[in-house]
Scaffold this active site. Sequence first.
Site, PDB file in Angstrom:
ATOM      1  N   LYS A  15       0.838  -1.213   0.000  1.00  0.00           N
ATOM      2  CA  LYS A  15       0.000   0.000   0.000  1.00  0.00           C
ATOM      3  C   LYS A  15       0.868   1.257   0.000  1.00  0.00           C
ATOM      4  O   LYS A  15       0.605   2.209  -0.728  1.00  0.00           O
ATOM      5  CB  LYS A  15      -0.920   0.042   1.238  1.00  0.00           C
ATOM      6  CG  LYS A  15      -1.892  -1.116   1.332  1.00  0.00           C
ATOM      7  CD  LYS A  15      -2.856  -0.951   2.492  1.00  0.00           C
ATOM      8  CE  LYS A  15      -2.181  -0.970   3.866  1.00  0.00           C
ATOM      9  NZ  LYS A  15      -1.553  -2.265   4.220  1.00  0.00           N
ATOM     10  N   ARG A  90      -9.290   1.298   8.903  1.00  0.00           N
ATOM     11  CA  ARG A  90      -8.858  -0.044   9.273  1.00  0.00           C
ATOM     12  C   ARG A  90      -9.947  -0.772  10.050  1.00  0.00           C
ATOM     13  O   ARG A  90      -9.751  -1.948  10.392  1.00  0.00           O
ATOM     14  CB  ARG A  90      -7.626   0.059  10.147  1.00  0.00           C
ATOM     15  CG  ARG A  90      -6.339  -0.386   9.436  1.00  0.00           C
ATOM     16  CD  ARG A  90      -5.237  -0.242  10.423  1.00  0.00           C
ATOM     17  NE  ARG A  90      -4.042  -0.961  10.156  1.00  0.00           N
ATOM     18  CZ  ARG A  90      -2.974  -0.444   9.561  1.00  0.00           C
ATOM     19  NH1 ARG A  90      -3.009   0.771   9.075  1.00  0.00           N
ATOM     20  NH2 ARG A  90      -1.872  -1.148   9.450  1.00  0.00           N
ATOM     21  N   ARG A 129      11.727  -6.089   4.480  1.00  0.00           N
ATOM     22  CA  ARG A 129      11.405  -4.684   4.220  1.00  0.00           C
ATOM     23  C   ARG A 129      12.325  -3.749   5.006  1.00  0.00           C
ATOM     24  O   ARG A 129      12.603  -3.962   6.168  1.00  0.00           O
ATOM     25  CB  ARG A 129       9.949  -4.444   4.623  1.00  0.00           C
ATOM     26  CG  ARG A 129       9.502  -3.019   4.510  1.00  0.00           C
ATOM     27  CD  ARG A 129       8.017  -2.944   4.399  1.00  0.00           C
ATOM     28  NE  ARG A 129       7.368  -2.931   5.687  1.00  0.00           N
ATOM     29  CZ  ARG A 129       6.066  -2.666   5.828  1.00  0.00           C
ATOM     30  NH1 ARG A 129       5.310  -2.435   4.770  1.00  0.00           N
ATOM     31  NH2 ARG A 129       5.517  -2.673   7.017  1.00  0.00           N
ATOM     32  N   ARG A 163      11.511  -1.417  10.436  1.00  0.00           N
ATOM     33  CA  ARG A 163      10.486  -0.979  11.387  1.00  0.00           C
ATOM     34  C   ARG A 163      10.425  -1.940  12.554  1.00  0.00           C
ATOM     35  O   ARG A 163      10.499  -3.159  12.379  1.00  0.00           O
ATOM     36  CB  ARG A 163       9.123  -0.957  10.687  1.00  0.00           C
ATOM     37  CG  ARG A 163       8.890   0.319   9.915  1.00  0.00           C
ATOM     38  CD  ARG A 163       7.659   0.239   9.073  1.00  0.00           C
ATOM     39  NE  ARG A 163       6.478  -0.274   9.783  1.00  0.00           N
ATOM     40  CZ  ARG A 163       5.261  -0.285   9.257  1.00  0.00           C
ATOM     41  NH1 ARG A 163       5.057   0.183   8.035  1.00  0.00           N
ATOM     42  NH2 ARG A 163       4.238  -0.762   9.928  1.00  0.00           N
ATOM     43  N   ARG A 174       0.006  -8.585  13.578  1.00  0.00           N
ATOM     44  CA  ARG A 174      -0.597  -7.592  12.681  1.00  0.00           C
ATOM     45  C   ARG A 174      -1.454  -8.260  11.612  1.00  0.00           C
ATOM     46  O   ARG A 174      -2.497  -7.739  11.223  1.00  0.00           O
ATOM     47  CB  ARG A 174       0.505  -6.731  12.043  1.00  0.00           C
ATOM     48  CG  ARG A 174       1.125  -5.764  13.049  1.00  0.00           C
ATOM     49  CD  ARG A 174       2.424  -5.189  12.552  1.00  0.00           C
ATOM     50  NE  ARG A 174       2.275  -4.428  11.335  1.00  0.00           N
ATOM     51  CZ  ARG A 174       3.230  -4.301  10.422  1.00  0.00           C
ATOM     52  NH1 ARG A 174       4.400  -4.891  10.582  1.00  0.00           N
ATOM     53  NH2 ARG A 174       3.021  -3.584   9.368  1.00  0.00           N
TER      54      ARG A 174
HETATM   55  P1  AMP Z   1       1.007   0.752   8.956  1.00  0.00           P
HETATM   56  O1  AMP Z   1       2.235   1.537   8.646  1.00  0.00           O
HETATM   57  O2  AMP Z   1      -0.181   1.176   8.147  1.00  0.00           O
HETATM   58  O3  AMP Z   1       1.237  -0.743   8.910  1.00  0.00           O
HETATM   59  O4  AMP Z   1       0.628   1.109  10.477  1.00  0.00           O
HETATM   60  C1  AMP Z   1       1.505   0.821  11.542  1.00  0.00           C
HETATM   61  C2  AMP Z   1       0.722   0.761  12.860  1.00  0.00           C
HETATM   62  O5  AMP Z   1       0.116   2.044  13.113  1.00  0.00           O
HETATM   63  C3  AMP Z   1      -0.425  -0.223  12.893  1.00  0.00           C
HETATM   64  O6  AMP Z   1       0.008  -1.539  13.209  1.00  0.00           O
HETATM   65  C4  AMP Z   1      -1.320   0.380  13.970  1.00  0.00           C
HETATM   66  O7  AMP Z   1      -0.783   0.137  15.270  1.00  0.00           O
HETATM   67  C5  AMP Z   1      -1.172   1.871  13.708  1.00  0.00           C
HETATM   68  N1  AMP Z   1      -2.197   2.358  12.737  1.00  0.00           N
HETATM   69  C6  AMP Z   1      -1.979   2.891  11.504  1.00  0.00           C
HETATM   70  N2  AMP Z   1      -3.129   3.238  10.912  1.00  0.00           N
HETATM   71  C7  AMP Z   1      -4.115   2.918  11.796  1.00  0.00           C
HETATM   72  C8  AMP Z   1      -5.530   3.025  11.763  1.00  0.00           C
HETATM   73  N3  AMP Z   1      -6.176   3.522  10.697  1.00  0.00           N
HETATM   74  N4  AMP Z   1      -6.217   2.592  12.852  1.00  0.00           N
HETATM   75  C9  AMP Z   1      -5.588   2.102  13.932  1.00  0.00           C
HETATM   76  N5  AMP Z   1      -4.257   1.961  14.024  1.00  0.00           N
HETATM   77  C10 AMP Z   1      -3.516   2.368  12.962  1.00  0.00           C
END
Ligand code: AMP
Length: 217
Positions: A15, A90, A129, A163, A174
């Site tokens: 994404k 989400r 990654r 990360r 996740r």
């Molecule tokens: P991502 O980079 O999109 O994988 O997001 C990393 C982390 O940020 C996720 O595992 C969540 O802990 C938090 N996070 C990001 N976007 C959201 C969202 N829309 N709702 C809740 N938690 C989020």
Amino acid sequence: MSVRVVLLGPPGVGKGTQGRRLAAQHRWALISTGEILRDAVARRSPLGLEARQQMEQGLLVADDVMIGLVHDRSAEQDASAGFVLDGFPRTVPQANALDSMLQSRGQRLDAAVGLEAPREELVRRLSARRECPLCKRAYNLITAPPLNDEECDDHPGTRLTQREDDKEETVRRRLEVYERQTAPLLDYYRGQGRLRSVPATGPVDDVYHSLSQALGC
Ligand code: AMP
């Protein structure tokens, strides 16, 4: 024409990579909630302090926090020409909030794209990654390595980082959280006739091509 797009799909599906490219090509704002949160954690802002623990455990940050964040970010000037949302919504309450937010501004979501890849592929991609800590450009040590060792192509001398939540156990959590809380959004958008599914295996360029075709842009 301003276009508002949501990118859906499990962690590691691409994404961020695809969203970044789409936004750059069309001059739309890229709104990546994960990136905004990681930045807040690094700066130890109140948002970062609130989100940190959930993120480290691979769990979701509270809906009201995320909804407020996207509400403010999407109202900024650079988003008026359109935006790509990466990582939001989400949960179903987040999707509902996004619909009402846009409706109250006389806007609408143009498309929700579901990027798809098999689970084993996601685990493989996530563990390889890396990202540039300066420009956030994404790399994959196996499929899209940097030119030089583990340094950013655009910032020579800057070592790529992994990360914290890409470590194996957190990755598993996740993916479970995705299945339980986020995958139902596919049905949510399918039911509204707004879902476009795009296979996200294969080279980044091919996926981008399919994504552009699905969006008709
Ligand atoms: P991502 O980079 O999109 O994988 O997001 C990393 C982390 O940020 C996720 O595992 C969540 O802990 C938090 N996070 C990001 N976007 C959201 C969202 N829309 N709702 C809740 N938690 C989020």
